[in-house]
Motif scaffolding. Structure first.
Motif, PDB file in Angstrom:
ATOM      1  N   VAL A  52       0.783  -1.538  -0.645  1.00 23.39           N
ATOM      2  CA  VAL A  52       0.001  -0.115   0.331  1.00 23.39           C
ATOM      3  C   VAL A  52       1.047   1.183   0.175  1.00 23.39           C
ATOM      4  O   VAL A  52       2.145   0.961   1.081  1.00 23.39           O
ATOM      5  CB  VAL A  52      -0.863   0.015   1.527  1.00 23.39           C
ATOM      6  CG1 VAL A  52      -1.888   1.591   1.430  1.00 23.39           C
ATOM      7  CG2 VAL A  52      -1.726  -0.984   1.551  1.00 23.39           C
ATOM      8  N   VAL A  53       0.050   1.780  -0.850  1.00 20.25           N
ATOM      9  CA  VAL A  53       1.350   4.194  -0.830  1.00 20.25           C
ATOM     10  C   VAL A  53       0.175   4.359  -0.908  1.00 20.25           C
ATOM     11  O   VAL A  53      -0.796   4.461  -1.345  1.00 20.25           O
ATOM     12  CB  VAL A  53       1.964   3.758  -2.574  1.00 20.25           C
ATOM     13  CG1 VAL A  53       2.378   5.173  -2.126  1.00 20.25           C
ATOM     14  CG2 VAL A  53       2.715   2.718  -2.492  1.00 20.25           C
ATOM     15  N   ALA A  54       0.265   5.136   0.876  1.00 25.76           N
ATOM     16  CA  ALA A  54      -0.680   6.199   0.880  1.00 25.76           C
ATOM     17  C   ALA A  54      -0.268   7.634   0.212  1.00 25.76           C
ATOM     18  O   ALA A  54       0.816   7.819   0.132  1.00 25.76           O
ATOM     19  CB  ALA A  54      -0.594   6.434   2.462  1.00 25.76           C
ATOM     20  N   ALA A  55      -1.109   8.828   0.769  1.00 26.72           N
ATOM     21  CA  ALA A  55      -1.022  10.171  -0.333  1.00 26.72           C
ATOM     22  C   ALA A  55      -2.275  11.027   0.628  1.00 26.72           C
ATOM     23  O   ALA A  55      -3.521  10.990   1.052  1.00 26.72           O
ATOM     24  CB  ALA A  55      -1.699   9.754  -1.884  1.00 26.72           C
ATOM     25  N   LEU A  56      -1.774  12.203   0.715  1.00 20.95           N
ATOM     26  CA  LEU A  56      -2.092  12.819   1.318  1.00 20.95           C
ATOM     27  C   LEU A  56      -2.005  13.814   0.950  1.00 20.95           C
ATOM     28  O   LEU A  56      -1.208  14.680   1.478  1.00 20.95           O
ATOM     29  CB  LEU A  56      -1.764  12.841   3.141  1.00 20.95           C
ATOM     30  CG  LEU A  56      -2.476  13.167   3.984  1.00 20.95           C
ATOM     31  CD1 LEU A  56      -4.101  13.485   4.542  1.00 20.95           C
ATOM     32  CD2 LEU A  56      -2.364  13.897   5.460  1.00 20.95           C
ATOM     33  N   ALA A  57      -3.044  14.542   0.343  1.00 19.77           N
ATOM     34  CA  ALA A  57      -2.840  15.750  -0.754  1.00 19.77           C
ATOM     35  C   ALA A  57      -4.279  16.180  -1.400  1.00 19.77           C
ATOM     36  O   ALA A  57      -4.932  15.507  -1.504  1.00 19.77           O
ATOM     37  CB  ALA A  57      -2.354  14.945  -1.761  1.00 19.77           C
ATOM     38  N   PRO A  58      -4.343  17.446  -1.129  1.00 24.09           N
ATOM     39  CA  PRO A  58      -5.179  18.370  -2.609  1.00 24.09           C
ATOM     40  C   PRO A  58      -5.046  17.915  -4.054  1.00 24.09           C
ATOM     41  O   PRO A  58      -4.582  17.180  -4.011  1.00 24.09           O
ATOM     42  CB  PRO A  58      -5.398  19.394  -2.227  1.00 24.09           C
ATOM     43  CG  PRO A  58      -3.640  19.763  -2.522  1.00 24.09           C
ATOM     44  CD  PRO A  58      -3.057  18.985  -1.487  1.00 24.09           C
ATOM     45  N   VAL A  91     -14.450  17.632  -7.167  1.00 22.40           N
ATOM     46  CA  VAL A  91     -15.025  16.387  -5.939  1.00 22.40           C
ATOM     47  C   VAL A  91     -13.467  15.707  -6.241  1.00 22.40           C
ATOM     48  O   VAL A  91     -12.370  16.137  -6.642  1.00 22.40           O
ATOM     49  CB  VAL A  91     -15.234  15.489  -7.213  1.00 22.40           C
ATOM     50  CG1 VAL A  91     -15.514  13.614  -6.301  1.00 22.40           C
ATOM     51  CG2 VAL A  91     -16.295  15.609  -7.433  1.00 22.40           C
ATOM     52  N   PRO A  92     -13.261  16.188  -4.977  1.00 25.66           N
ATOM     53  CA  PRO A  92     -11.412  16.168  -3.826  1.00 25.66           C
ATOM     54  C   PRO A  92     -11.239  13.836  -4.721  1.00 25.66           C
ATOM     55  O   PRO A  92     -12.435  12.949  -4.535  1.00 25.66           O
ATOM     56  CB  PRO A  92     -11.980  15.639  -2.735  1.00 25.66           C
ATOM     57  CG  PRO A  92     -12.922  16.100  -2.256  1.00 25.66           C
ATOM     58  CD  PRO A  92     -13.914  16.509  -4.121  1.00 25.66           C
ATOM     59  N   CYS A 149      -6.771  21.253 -12.345  1.00 25.17           N
ATOM     60  CA  CYS A 149      -6.247  21.103 -11.077  1.00 25.17           C
ATOM     61  C   CYS A 149      -6.947  22.820  -9.951  1.00 25.17           C
ATOM     62  O   CYS A 149      -6.110  23.545 -10.899  1.00 25.17           O
ATOM     63  CB  CYS A 149      -5.069  20.742 -10.020  1.00 25.17           C
ATOM     64  SG  CYS A 149      -5.144  19.012 -11.499  1.00 25.17           S
ATOM     65  N   GLN A 150      -6.946  22.169  -8.382  1.00 27.80           N
ATOM     66  CA  GLN A 150      -7.523  23.236  -8.385  1.00 27.80           C
ATOM     67  C   GLN A 150      -7.293  23.087  -6.335  1.00 27.80           C
ATOM     68  O   GLN A 150      -7.700  22.343  -6.048  1.00 27.80           O
ATOM     69  CB  GLN A 150      -8.466  24.173  -8.851  1.00 27.80           C
ATOM     70  CG  GLN A 150      -9.576  23.691  -8.263  1.00 27.80           C
ATOM     71  CD  GLN A 150     -10.596  24.503  -9.047  1.00 27.80           C
ATOM     72  OE1 GLN A 150     -10.523  25.664  -9.434  1.00 27.80           O
ATOM     73  NE2 GLN A 150     -12.213  23.964  -8.376  1.00 27.80           N
ATOM     74  N   ARG A 151      -5.818  24.016  -6.658  1.00 31.52           N
ATOM     75  CA  ARG A 151      -5.586  22.977  -4.792  1.00 31.52           C
ATOM     76  C   ARG A 151      -7.400  23.272  -3.437  1.00 31.52           C
ATOM     77  O   ARG A 151      -7.346  22.804  -2.375  1.00 31.52           O
ATOM     78  CB  ARG A 151      -4.540  23.860  -4.057  1.00 31.52           C
ATOM     79  CG  ARG A 151      -4.161  24.276  -3.070  1.00 31.52           C
ATOM     80  CD  ARG A 151      -2.812  24.491  -2.138  1.00 31.52           C
ATOM     81  NE  ARG A 151      -1.695  24.390  -3.049  1.00 31.52           N
ATOM     82  CZ  ARG A 151      -1.457  22.788  -2.725  1.00 31.52           C
ATOM     83  NH1 ARG A 151      -1.411  22.822  -1.626  1.00 31.52           N
ATOM     84  NH2 ARG A 151      -0.549  22.443  -3.202  1.00 31.52           N
ATOM     85  N   THR A 152      -8.155  24.622  -3.991  1.00 37.61           N
ATOM     86  CA  THR A 152      -8.937  24.547  -3.132  1.00 37.61           C
ATOM     87  C   THR A 152      -9.690  25.400  -4.242  1.00 37.61           C
ATOM     88  O   THR A 152     -10.597  25.695  -4.737  1.00 37.61           O
ATOM     89  CB  THR A 152      -8.753  25.946  -2.055  1.00 37.61           C
ATOM     90  OG1 THR A 152      -8.894  27.004  -3.143  1.00 37.61           O
ATOM     91  CG2 THR A 152      -7.633  26.243  -1.862  1.00 37.61           C
TER      92      THR A 152
END
Length: 553
Positions: A66-72, A233-234, A256-259
């Protein structure tokens, strides 16, 4: 039958990886991704994903890891949706609203070997790893940081114990041999449920299910070749409702947009001629209530897929008036996102807009990739009559239902009890076959023996001119058992009293369904726009029973 043979010529495992490879061949020089001033072509994207896959393998990632990701919604997050499965691994995208304690729990449960984190959330991962060390976990995951180059922000110094995404990617091999799935039922991603009611569960997606649901999502959104998709959509939620793979399938352009703000949405639609986007009803609500100064005319047809929570007909009506074409879908994390679609019928075109919006607010029928959907009595497992009144539980059966819950055989067996996936959602089936959600089984309000749909009450509240957001839960009542309690947030510059709102509801609902109390506050939400009703239920319980004179309203 004579002459039939199953071999590699006619039996290749289905996988979304092929969507990227095809677009890189057909649309090599077309723009695949836009982020601020950054531009990539589909040739670039395939090369970057291939390099990244080779790097992951070099760092020790084996098949099934498993490779996890935490990003917008940034480019790296998009690329991980291909690079991780191309390394034979499983992508686990984490909710960016989770705190360090929850991230540590999910990293431990998933046994992630690597976590790739956007600089904005590095403090959360550092806190999570600290918690893991305090719990004396065997080994914390390797940390890779996504820096924000070229976006007007100077690069931070990298902790010597961590690696940097772009620097790593530059060392990758463009001729790396992609690790394709050996079996199409092999896991491609691990998605944790939103945690609106309890501790999140790890939902396992297969390459096959992701492939089929992606194509279904493309079809139900009328996404022809070369769409321009705005990321509202996230990507961490159901892998962006499978649009991460879907845009690649059609050789489109990812904006892509961060917020996510109304101003950014309108600006990007205008600047890039966006054709498709998605969002929970809260995003639609944000759009229709945007200040006039932030709104811009739509350059053309913009198809918006909504789901995640039943959209109020009032919101759908306003979106349509603004020129958006709304595709209403329904599904769960366990069904790869969308599982049903409220397909628009030509005969609805001649109806009054209010009637159109009401019909479009129903959840419809299963999409082409889902074999069966039904509303059943959860005890007898018999289908409820199509009378628009008899409630039952929404259930699914098909290839786009999850493999199961990670390390939770008991929960998996309960979810699949009776040979169907039990959604936990209650609904009715109308005479035309379309279903309509009435509530979560946990959210139905039972007052004096009568079932009250919180969704139905919320829909009326949304139509009040001063209300921006609303959620209804049961509040204890010494006489009725429980009665509806409304939590509302008012629009900026608007006012309304509790008495006015209750009176408004009583004018549009049966009196027993109208809220008996109104609380004004910001509503707690998950990152996907779902109101966290379990928090509001706790608040309502703590309030106790209403005084008798009010309870008799």
């Amino acid at each position: 039958m004579d002459g039939m043979e199953r071999c590699s010529a006619n039996h290749a495992p289905l996988t979304p990886i092929t969507f990227l490879e095809r677009s890189a061949a057909v649309y090599a020089d077309r723009i695949s991704l836009v982020y601020g001033h950054l531009r990539y072509t589909w040739r670039d994207t395939l090369q970057r994903c291939t390099r990244l896959a080779s790097v992951l393998v070099r760092l020790g990632i084996a098949r099934g890891d498993v490779v996890a990701a935490l990003a917008p919604n940034v480019p790296a997050m998009y690329e991980l949706h291909f690079a991780v499965p191309m390394a034979g691994a499983v992508l686990c995208t984490l909710n960016i609203r989770h705190n360090a304690a929850m991230v540590s729990t999910l990293l431990t449960h998933s046994e992630a070997k690597i976590i790739i984190v956007d600089y904005q959330f590095l403090h959360v991962v550092k806190g999570a790893i600290k918690v893991m060390f305090e719990r004396r976990e065997k080994k914390a995951p390797l940390v890779v940081i996504i820096q924000e180059f070229g976006q007007g922000r100077p690069s931070d110094s990298i902790d010597p114990d961590h690696l940097e995404f772009e620097s790593l990617l530059a060392t990758g091999e463009v001729d790396f041999k992609i690790r394709r799935p050996r079996d199409e039922w092999d896991p491609i991603s691990l998605n944790y449920t939103s945690g609106t009611t309890s501790r999140p569960k790890g939902v396992i997606y297969s390459h096959r299910g992701a492939y089929l649901n992606t194509l279904s999502t493309v079809l139900l959104n009328d996404m022809s070749p070369l769409p321009v998709y705005l990321w509202t959509v996230p990507m961490f939620h159901c892998n962006g409702w499978c649009f991460t793979w879907g845009v690649a399938a059609q050789g489109g352009t990812n904006i892509c947009q961060r917020t996510v703000t109304a101003k950014e949405i309108f600006a990007n639609i205008s600047r890039h001629n966006v054709t498709h986007m998605g969002g929970a009803p809260t995003v639609l609500n944000m759009i229709i209530n945007a200040p006039i100064i932030e709104q811009k005319p739509l350059p053309g047809k913009v198809t918006v897929m909504t789901g995640g929570a039943p959209p109020p007909s009032h919101v759908l009506c306003k979106m349509r008036a603004m020129g958006f074409f709304v595709v209403h879908t329904y599904g769960l994390t366990e069904t790869y996102g969308a599982a049903t679609v409220c397909s628009w019928r030509p005969e609805w075109d001649s109806l009054h807009e209010d009637k159109q919006a009401k019909l479009n607010s129903r959840q419809g029928l299963q999409h082409v990739g889902m074999e069966e959907m039904d509303i059943k009595n959860p005890i007898t497992m018999k289908s409820v009559p199509a009378d628009g009144k008899t409630m039952g539980e929404v259930m699914f059966r098909g290839n786009t239902v999850m493999n199961g819950y990670l390390k939770d055989l008991k929960a998996t067996r309960e979810a699949f009890s009776g040979g169907w996936f039990r959604s936990g959602d209650l609904g009715v089936r109308h005479p035309n076959g379309y279903i309509e959600l009435k509530d979560r089984s946990k959210d139905i309000i039972i007052s004096g023996g009568e079932n009250i749909s919180s969704i139905e009450v919320e829909s009326v509240l949304f139509s009040h001119p001063s209300i921006l957001e609303a959620a209804v839960v049961g509040r204890p009542d010494d006489h009725w058992g429980e009665t509806p309690c409304a939590f509302v947030k008012l629009k900026d510059g608007r006012s309304a009293s509790e008495e006015e709102i209750i009176k408004f509801c009583r004018e549009h609902l049966s009196h027993y369904m109208a809220p008996r109390c109104v609380v004004f506050k910001d509503l707690p939400k998950t990152s996907t726009g779902k109101t966290q009703k379990f928090i509001l239920k706790e608040e309502a319980r703590a309030m106790g029973s209403l005084p008798k004179r009010i309870s008799k309203l």
